[in-house]
Write a protein that holds these residues in place. Structure first.
Motif, short mmCIF file in Angstrom:
data_model
loop_
_atom_site.label_atom_id
_atom_site.label_comp_id
_atom_site.label_asym_id
_atom_site.label_seq_id
_atom_site.Cartn_x
_atom_site.Cartn_y
_atom_site.Cartn_z
N THR A 1 0.83 -1.20 0.00
CA THR A 1 0.00 0.00 0.00
C THR A 1 0.86 1.25 0.00
O THR A 1 2.00 1.25 0.48
CB THR A 1 -0.94 0.04 1.23
OG1 THR A 1 -0.16 0.29 2.41
CG2 THR A 1 -1.70 -1.26 1.38
N TYR B 1 -3.86 3.23 0.23
CA TYR B 1 -4.45 2.54 -0.92
C TYR B 1 -3.54 1.39 -1.32
O TYR B 1 -2.31 1.54 -1.38
CB TYR B 1 -4.59 3.50 -2.10
CG TYR B 1 -4.94 2.80 -3.40
CD1 TYR B 1 -6.24 2.35 -3.64
CD2 TYR B 1 -3.96 2.57 -4.37
CE1 TYR B 1 -6.55 1.70 -4.82
CE2 TYR B 1 -4.27 1.92 -5.55
CZ TYR B 1 -5.57 1.49 -5.77
OH TYR B 1 -5.87 0.83 -6.93
N SER C 1 -3.34 -2.25 -4.06
CA SER C 1 -3.91 -3.00 -5.17
C SER C 1 -2.97 -4.12 -5.55
O SER C 1 -1.74 -3.96 -5.51
CB SER C 1 -4.14 -2.08 -6.38
OG SER C 1 -4.65 -2.83 -7.47
N ARG C 2 -3.54 -5.27 -5.89
CA ARG C 2 -2.73 -6.40 -6.34
C ARG C 2 -3.53 -7.26 -7.31
O ARG C 2 -4.68 -7.58 -7.06
CB ARG C 2 -2.30 -7.24 -5.14
CG ARG C 2 -1.53 -8.50 -5.51
CD ARG C 2 -0.24 -8.17 -6.23
NE ARG C 2 0.75 -7.58 -5.35
CZ ARG C 2 1.93 -7.17 -5.75
NH1 ARG C 2 2.26 -7.25 -7.03
NH2 ARG C 2 2.79 -6.64 -4.91
N SER C 3 -2.92 -7.56 -8.43
CA SER C 3 -3.55 -8.42 -9.44
C SER C 3 -2.65 -9.63 -9.66
O SER C 3 -1.43 -9.57 -9.50
CB SER C 3 -3.74 -7.67 -10.76
OG SER C 3 -4.58 -6.56 -10.60
N THR D 1 -8.19 -9.30 -9.07
CA THR D 1 -7.65 -8.06 -8.52
C THR D 1 -8.29 -7.77 -7.18
O THR D 1 -9.51 -7.92 -7.02
CB THR D 1 -7.90 -6.87 -9.46
OG1 THR D 1 -7.31 -7.15 -10.73
CG2 THR D 1 -7.29 -5.59 -8.90
N ARG E 1 -8.43 -4.57 -4.30
CA ARG E 1 -8.10 -3.17 -4.00
C ARG E 1 -8.58 -2.85 -2.60
O ARG E 1 -9.67 -3.25 -2.20
CB ARG E 1 -8.75 -2.22 -5.01
CG ARG E 1 -8.16 -2.29 -6.41
CD ARG E 1 -8.75 -1.21 -7.31
NE ARG E 1 -8.12 -1.18 -8.60
CZ ARG E 1 -8.52 -1.88 -9.66
NH1 ARG E 1 -9.59 -2.66 -9.54
NH2 ARG E 1 -7.87 -1.81 -10.80
N THR E 2 -7.76 -2.13 -1.86
CA THR E 2 -8.13 -1.71 -0.51
C THR E 2 -8.03 -0.19 -0.39
O THR E 2 -7.13 0.43 -0.95
CB THR E 2 -7.20 -2.35 0.55
OG1 THR E 2 -5.87 -1.85 0.39
CG2 THR E 2 -7.19 -3.86 0.42
N HIS E 3 -8.96 0.39 0.35
CA HIS E 3 -8.94 1.81 0.70
C HIS E 3 -9.15 1.88 2.21
O HIS E 3 -10.18 1.40 2.71
CB HIS E 3 -10.05 2.58 -0.02
CG HIS E 3 -9.96 2.51 -1.51
ND1 HIS E 3 -9.31 3.46 -2.26
CD2 HIS E 3 -10.46 1.60 -2.40
CE1 HIS E 3 -9.39 3.14 -3.54
NE2 HIS E 3 -10.09 2.02 -3.65
N TYR F 1 -13.09 -6.75 -4.72
CA TYR F 1 -12.52 -7.91 -5.41
C TYR F 1 -13.14 -8.03 -6.79
O TYR F 1 -14.36 -7.95 -6.96
CB TYR F 1 -12.78 -9.19 -4.61
CG TYR F 1 -12.45 -10.45 -5.39
CD1 TYR F 1 -11.14 -10.83 -5.60
CD2 TYR F 1 -13.47 -11.24 -5.92
CE1 TYR F 1 -10.83 -11.97 -6.32
CE2 TYR F 1 -13.18 -12.39 -6.63
CZ TYR F 1 -11.86 -12.75 -6.83
OH TYR F 1 -11.56 -13.87 -7.55
N HIS G 1 -17.63 -6.26 -3.11
CA HIS G 1 -17.07 -5.14 -2.36
C HIS G 1 -17.79 -5.01 -1.03
O HIS G 1 -18.94 -5.45 -0.86
CB HIS G 1 -17.17 -3.82 -3.15
CG HIS G 1 -18.58 -3.45 -3.51
ND1 HIS G 1 -19.40 -2.75 -2.66
CD2 HIS G 1 -19.30 -3.69 -4.63
CE1 HIS G 1 -20.58 -2.57 -3.24
NE2 HIS G 1 -20.55 -3.13 -4.43
#
Length: 245
Positions: free
Chosen positions: A64, A89, A91-93, A117, A119-121, A156, A180
């Protein structure tokens, strides 16, 4: 007349001879009052969180990037209270996933192709405590702890196609699964670093930090799949500038 003045001066000398002469010291200039507040602008990079969802997805390490603004209220020359508002933030794919499940009665496997993928916030608000030890006029060491609240949203995006094979038939589905969710939880961090004074009012800092939260958002894609996130811990580096006022 001249003799009279000389005689008066001679008579006055004994009168002052026994008196002490007092010299008044020069008044020192007032020292400026110490800074009462400081504000820090920080950037952080964190790594180390894996498998942040409750299903056994082979997830790569989540990293992040974040920023924060921190208010600092000194207690004395070494101690201070802090209040930090932060955002991170991540993100990983990764490529195609393969899932397999079987039991003694009815076995099957399911495979997925495409790209998954996550993603985190994450927002956090944490009051804290800090201790600083000066090494010299410009350089000092510091450590601190922060505990507060955070809100994390987790998104996700599933693979583009799925193949299910059962003992009796096979099935293929196209499309993308999206899920989500968000949740409030506890946030915490600990840091240790070094500060360097650029001017009397501005300094630069860099530190190691350990951060985490207890948020476990439930992901709901509306397709019968419900997945819950996991609590996360990160290692990281935080750097930035502090301004005194």
């Amino acid at each position: 007349m001249k003799k009279t003045v000389i005689l008066a001066a001679m008579l006055a000398v004994p009168a002052f001879a026994g008196q002490k002469v007092t010299v008044q010291p020069a008044t020192a200039a007032p020292t400026p009052a110490p800074a009462q507040w400081a504000v820090e602008l920080g950037y952080n990079y964190n790594w180390g969180a894996k498998d942040i969802m409750s299903w056994e997805v082979p997830c790569k390490e989540i990293r992040t990037h974040g920023a924060d603004i921190t208010l600092v209220r000194p207690i004395d020359e070494n101690q201070a209270f802090t209040l930090r508002l932060g955002y991170n933030y991540g993100s990983r794919s990764w490529g195609g996933c393969y899932y397999e499940e079987s039991d003694p009665v009815d076995g099957y496997y399911a495979s997925a192709s495409g790209s998954d993928t996550i993603r985190t916030h994450t927002f956090s608000l944490m009051p804290g405590y800090r201790y600083t030890h000066a090494l010299c006029d410009k350089t000092s060491l510091y450590c601190g702890v922060n505990v507060g609240v955070s809100n994390q949203s987790l998104k996700y995006r599933g693979a583009d196609s799925f193949d299910f094979t059962y003992p009796d038939y096979s099935e293929h589905e196209d499309g993308t699964m999206k899920q989500h969710g968000s949740q409030w939880g506890l946030a915490y961090s600990a840091e240790a670093g070094v500060r360097y004074a650029i001017t009397e009012a501005v300094d630069f800092f860099v530190a190691y930090q350990f951060t985490g939260n207890t948020c476990k958002p439930k992901l709901d894609g509306g397709e019968g799949y419900h997945v819950r996130g996991k609590a996360q811990n990160y290692h990281g580096v935080r750097a930035g500038f502090g301004i005194k006022f």
